[in-house]
Design a protein around this motif. Structure first.
Motif, mmCIF file in Angstrom:
data_model
loop_
_atom_site.group_PDB
_atom_site.id
_atom_site.type_symbol
_atom_site.label_atom_id
_atom_site.label_comp_id
_atom_site.label_asym_id
_atom_site.label_seq_id
_atom_site.Cartn_x
_atom_site.Cartn_y
_atom_site.Cartn_z
ATOM 1 N N ALA A 171 37.642 41.512 41.666
ATOM 2 C CA ALA A 171 36.818 41.828 42.839
ATOM 3 C C ALA A 171 37.604 42.546 43.917
ATOM 4 O O ALA A 171 37.014 43.214 44.780
ATOM 5 N N SER A 172 38.936 42.437 43.904
ATOM 6 C CA SER A 172 39.748 43.129 44.902
ATOM 7 C C SER A 172 39.754 44.632 44.702
ATOM 8 O O SER A 172 40.201 45.367 45.601
ATOM 9 N N ASP A 229 33.398 47.665 48.430
ATOM 10 C CA ASP A 229 32.704 46.802 49.383
ATOM 11 C C ASP A 229 32.466 45.448 48.720
ATOM 12 O O ASP A 229 31.376 45.160 48.224
ATOM 13 N N PRO A 230 33.505 44.587 48.703
ATOM 14 C CA PRO A 230 33.323 43.293 48.019
ATOM 15 C C PRO A 230 32.317 42.386 48.725
ATOM 16 O O PRO A 230 31.727 41.520 48.092
ATOM 17 N N ASN A 251 31.665 38.969 46.968
ATOM 18 C CA ASN A 251 31.008 38.842 45.675
ATOM 19 C C ASN A 251 32.079 38.926 44.588
ATOM 20 O O ASN A 251 32.666 39.984 44.368
ATOM 21 N N ALA A 252 32.356 37.822 43.922
ATOM 22 C CA ALA A 252 33.391 37.792 42.898
ATOM 23 C C ALA A 252 32.998 38.559 41.647
ATOM 24 O O ALA A 252 33.847 38.822 40.794
ATOM 25 N N VAL A 289 32.950 36.287 29.936
ATOM 26 C CA VAL A 289 32.002 36.960 30.837
ATOM 27 C C VAL A 289 32.673 38.063 31.636
ATOM 28 O O VAL A 289 31.987 38.911 32.221
ATOM 29 N N GLN A 290 34.020 38.088 31.675
ATOM 30 C CA GLN A 290 34.736 39.109 32.420
ATOM 31 C C GLN A 290 35.074 40.328 31.579
ATOM 32 O O GLN A 290 35.847 41.184 32.010
ATOM 33 N N ALA A 291 34.521 40.440 30.390
ATOM 34 C CA ALA A 291 34.780 41.587 29.523
ATOM 35 C C ALA A 291 34.305 42.872 30.194
ATOM 36 O O ALA A 291 33.272 42.896 30.868
#
Length: 293
Positions: free
Chosen positions: A210-211, A215-216, A224-225, A203-205
């Motif tokens: 998030a860093s 504006d996380p 929000n990751a 799913v991280q493709a």
């Protein structure tokens, strides 16, 4: 004849005993008393003990943190560790804590037990550490370009092992969040990570951590990751509105140049602390040698 001969034989010994008795009883002879430590020497000895005790506690704390970090990531229930022990950052805490606590323990026992052997070991270790620090500073000044390349390779290795080591993940996130950067040269460097590559089945493709997000929180209280999901599939303009597109290599070099004064002050403070410990140990060792002589 036998009695006369025995008396002649015993005569010298008796005369010697008489001479010793007269020497011991003669008030004109003076025998110096052994030297005693002055109050200042006692204070220096106690100060040396407390000084090394403080660094012993700090060394044990560092060692405990390193051991806790290694045990927290130990394989459980047959899970793979993912990172070899030799490249684990927590191993540095273990080595530093073990070395500092061992040397400080020798200084504590040497000052407490008045042991010249332990005090000499303590002084030799301090000289060795000081020599290594000076040598490291010279290498930094003489091989700055090679160190820059080595730092670049280290950052690239951190990107590749981002998902495998929690320590590296925390370090990379802190650097990207603090310096407001993403990747090594640009945010596109995350394509080299097998989990964030667009060809990845997860799913991280086509995503970034998030860093990297500008504006996380996204007007919320919890980060929000998934704010960086799908960024690698966007164009440069659209990606720039979501994440920081600049790389961390240049930002980190600029930050290090701005911290030269703080780094020099920290190194000077460390050398002064070691010099104070060495002077205290030398004073105690000199007093012990004077009393024993």
């Amino acid at each position: 004849l036998f009695v006369q001969a025995s008396r002649l034989v015993e005569l010298p010994y008796s005369s010697f005993d008489d001479e010793d008795d007269t020497a011991e009883q003669d008030p004109g002879l003076w025998y110096p008393d052994p030297p005693k430590l002055s109050p200042f020497s006692h204070c220096v000895r106690y100060l040396a003990f407390l000084w090394n005790l403080l660094f012993l506690l700090l060394g044990l704390l560092t060692l405990a943190v390193g051991v806790w970090g290694l045990l927290a990531k130990s394989p459980l229930a047959g899970e793979d560790r993912g990172v070899p022990l030799s490249s684990d950052p927590m191993l540095l805490f273990v080595l530093v804590g073990l070395g500092a606590s061992s040397v400080s323990l020798a200084g504590c026992l040497g000052a407490f037990r008045a042991s010249p052997c332990l005090l000499r070991f303590f002084l030799g270790a301090l000289l060795a550490f000081g020599g290594l620090e000076v040598l490291g500073g010279l290498l930094v000044l003489l091989a700055r370009r090679r160190l820059r390349d080595a730092l670049r390779d280290l950052l690239l290795l951190c990107l590749l092992r981002y998902q495998e080591d929690p320590d590296l993940q925390f370090l990379v996130d802190e650097v990207q969040r603090s310096l407001q950067c993403c990747g090594l040269e640009s945010y596109r460097d995350w394509e080299s990570n097998p989990y964030f590559n667009c060809s990845s089945p997860g799913v991280q493709a086509c995503s970034v951590p998030a860093s990297c997000c500008q504006d996380p929180l996204e007007n919320g209280s919890v980060p929000n990751a998934q704010c960086g999901f799908g960024v690698l599939g966007l164009g440069a303009a659209l990606a720039g509105a979501v994440v920081h597109t600049g790389g961390c290599g240049v930002a980190l070099a600029v930050w290090l140049r701005g911290q030269v004064g703080a780094i020099a002050a920290g190194a000077t403070t460390l050398v002064l602390l070691e010099a104070v410990g060495a002077l205290l140990a030398l004073k105690v060792l000199r007093d012990i040698s004077a009393v024993r002589v």
